[in-house]
Design an enzyme around this catalytic site. Sequence first.
Site, PDB file in Angstrom:
ATOM      1  N   ASN A   1       3.340   7.233  -0.662  1.00 16.30           N
ATOM      2  CA  ASN A   1       2.436   7.999  -1.517  1.00 16.30           C
ATOM      3  C   ASN A   1       1.108   8.349  -0.859  1.00 16.30           C
ATOM      4  O   ASN A   1       0.162   8.744  -1.533  1.00 16.30           O
ATOM      5  CB  ASN A   1       2.199   7.241  -2.823  1.00 16.30           C
ATOM      6  CG  ASN A   1       3.500   6.883  -3.498  1.00 16.30           C
ATOM      7  OD1 ASN A   1       3.840   5.716  -3.610  1.00 16.30           O
ATOM      8  ND2 ASN A   1       4.269   7.878  -3.898  1.00 16.30           N
TER       9      ASN A   1
ATOM     10  N   VAL B   1      -4.138  10.424  -0.863  1.00 15.44           N
ATOM     11  CA  VAL B   1      -3.316   9.660  -1.797  1.00 15.44           C
ATOM     12  C   VAL B   1      -2.715  10.584  -2.845  1.00 15.44           C
ATOM     13  O   VAL B   1      -3.401  11.449  -3.393  1.00 15.44           O
ATOM     14  CB  VAL B   1      -4.162   8.558  -2.481  1.00 15.44           C
ATOM     15  CG1 VAL B   1      -3.361   7.822  -3.539  1.00 15.44           C
ATOM     16  CG2 VAL B   1      -4.690   7.582  -1.436  1.00 15.44           C
ATOM     17  N   CYS B   2      -1.441  10.370  -3.134  1.00 17.26           N
ATOM     18  CA  CYS B   2      -0.744  11.156  -4.150  1.00 17.26           C
ATOM     19  C   CYS B   2      -0.192  10.199  -5.205  1.00 17.26           C
ATOM     20  O   CYS B   2       0.870   9.615  -5.034  1.00 17.26           O
ATOM     21  CB  CYS B   2       0.382  11.959  -3.511  1.00 17.26           C
ATOM     22  SG  CYS B   2       1.315  12.926  -4.706  1.00 17.26           S
ATOM     23  N   ILE B   3      -0.976  10.004  -6.266  1.00 17.34           N
ATOM     24  CA  ILE B   3      -0.531   9.218  -7.414  1.00 17.34           C
ATOM     25  C   ILE B   3      -0.878   9.994  -8.680  1.00 17.34           C
ATOM     26  O   ILE B   3      -1.805  10.797  -8.691  1.00 17.34           O
ATOM     27  CB  ILE B   3      -1.141   7.791  -7.444  1.00 17.34           C
ATOM     28  CG1 ILE B   3      -2.664   7.826  -7.363  1.00 17.34           C
ATOM     29  CG2 ILE B   3      -0.536   6.922  -6.348  1.00 17.34           C
ATOM     30  CD1 ILE B   3      -3.344   6.465  -7.459  1.00 17.34           C
TER      31      ILE B   3
ATOM     32  N   HIS C   1      -3.746  13.420 -10.283  1.00 12.88           N
ATOM     33  CA  HIS C   1      -3.270  14.804 -10.403  1.00 12.88           C
ATOM     34  C   HIS C   1      -4.017  15.524 -11.521  1.00 12.88           C
ATOM     35  O   HIS C   1      -4.390  14.919 -12.527  1.00 12.88           O
ATOM     36  CB  HIS C   1      -1.767  14.832 -10.662  1.00 12.88           C
ATOM     37  CG  HIS C   1      -0.981  14.334  -9.486  1.00 12.88           C
ATOM     38  ND1 HIS C   1       0.323  13.933  -9.595  1.00 12.88           N
ATOM     39  CD2 HIS C   1      -1.312  14.178  -8.183  1.00 12.88           C
ATOM     40  CE1 HIS C   1       0.763  13.552  -8.405  1.00 12.88           C
ATOM     41  NE2 HIS C   1      -0.215  13.683  -7.535  1.00 12.88           N
TER      42      HIS C   1
END
Length: 158
Positions: A70, A77-79, A83
């Site tokens: 992630n 960071v991609c959580i 978003h």
Amino acid sequence: MTELQSALLLRRQLAELEKNSVKAFLQSLLIGPPDTLYEGGVFKAHLTFPKDSPLRPPKMKFITEIWHPNVDKNGDVCISILHEPGEDKDGYEKPEERWLPRHTVETIVISGISMLADPSGDSPANADAAKEWRKDTNVEFKRKVAHCVRKSQETALE
């Protein structure tokens, strides 16, 4: 919400975080949670808040090298919690899983720690790490994470 109101809200949240002392967060450091592959790691991360915070989410970026499904290769960071609010056009997330103005610095940090403890391979930011993580014998993934943990410990005081 004006830019001044956003700045004051963020300052209040940071003061609250210091008062409550989130265990795994110390001046932009995330400590790898116990009983995980990241245990003992000292990962530097930056949170960058937009001018219209808290209406829009901040960005989180690891400055310390980290191998994680992630986290993309640039450290972004991609959580879900980071978003943009609203419906997910790809249908992976419910609106309540995405950014909401009630989120605080503390909830972001806790989500980052949770991400270390429990990676998600559903929509990875680092496809190579996700592929290695999914393998039954994810030896290569574990080796790369161990390297990052050791390196993070060596550079923690820089």
